[in-house]
Design a protein around this motif. Structure first.
Motif, PDB file in Angstrom:
ATOM      1  N   GLY A  39     105.538  26.621  62.724  1.00  0.00           N
ATOM      2  CA  GLY A  39     104.955  25.334  63.099  1.00  0.00           C
ATOM      3  C   GLY A  39     105.663  24.831  64.343  1.00  0.00           C
ATOM      4  N   ASN A  40     106.204  23.598  64.260  1.00  0.00           N
ATOM      5  CA  ASN A  40     106.953  23.088  65.414  1.00  0.00           C
ATOM      6  C   ASN A  40     108.467  23.204  65.195  1.00  0.00           C
ATOM      7  N   ALA A  41     108.893  23.891  64.119  1.00  0.00           N
ATOM      8  CA  ALA A  41     110.319  24.072  63.812  1.00  0.00           C
ATOM      9  C   ALA A  41     110.830  25.379  64.419  1.00  0.00           C
ATOM     10  N   ILE A  42     112.004  25.306  65.037  1.00  0.00           N
ATOM     11  CA  ILE A  42     112.634  26.467  65.669  1.00  0.00           C
ATOM     12  C   ILE A  42     113.980  26.720  65.000  1.00  0.00           C
ATOM     13  N   SER A  43     114.283  27.984  64.742  1.00  0.00           N
ATOM     14  CA  SER A  43     115.613  28.359  64.255  1.00  0.00           C
ATOM     15  C   SER A  43     116.016  29.636  64.984  1.00  0.00           C
ATOM     16  N   GLY A  44     117.284  29.957  64.901  1.00  0.00           N
ATOM     17  CA  GLY A  44     117.714  31.183  65.550  1.00  0.00           C
ATOM     18  C   GLY A  44     119.186  31.461  65.365  1.00  0.00           C
ATOM     19  N   THR A  45     119.573  32.626  65.845  1.00  0.00           N
ATOM     20  CA  THR A  45     120.964  33.049  65.835  1.00  0.00           C
ATOM     21  C   THR A  45     121.306  33.572  67.227  1.00  0.00           C
TER      22      THR A  45
END
Length: 120
Positions: A39-45
């Motif tokens: 959706g409009n949520a971003i995550s990462g490493t």
């Protein structure tokens, strides 16, 4: 080049990026960022270079803009956290680019950085 809001997920989700330029930052050409978008949520490493391990969370804020909070553990054992506001673009080769203005939550001097998609 501006990209439609709906394409930010396409441009970032499950893609890896490397640093092209990072003024005053710890990340360098050896640091790899891996993003996920739902959706409009971003995550990462991210990790590599001076960064032992790092995480980020954020959101899509416009047709070609994102904002992130990040935290990392350096190879020297220091814990750091910061914020960034970025623009998503496309270079002449068709690779996704990210241009950020960022700062540390500690108040230390921030900077600007440019990332380019790793194409395998």
């Amino acid at each position: 080049m501006e990209i439609p809001f709906s394409q930010i997920s396409e441009r970032l989700n499950n893609r890896r990026f490397m640093i092209a330029d990072n003024i005053h930052g710890l990340s360098d050409a050896g640091t790899i960022f891996h993003y996920h978008v739902e959706g409009n949520a971003i995550s990462g490493t991210y990790q590599g270079g001076l960064i032992r391990m790092g995480n980020l969370v954020g959101r899509v804020t416009g047709p070609d803009t994102i904002e992130l909070l990040y935290q990392c553990l350096t190879r020297d054992g220091e814990i750091l956290a910061g914020w960034s506001r970025g623009m998503v673009g496309v270079d002449l080769a068709g690779r996704t680019t990210l241009t950020f203005i960022w700062g540390w939550l500690s108040g230390a001097t921030g900077g600007e950085s440019n990332h380019v998609e790793l194409v395998e």
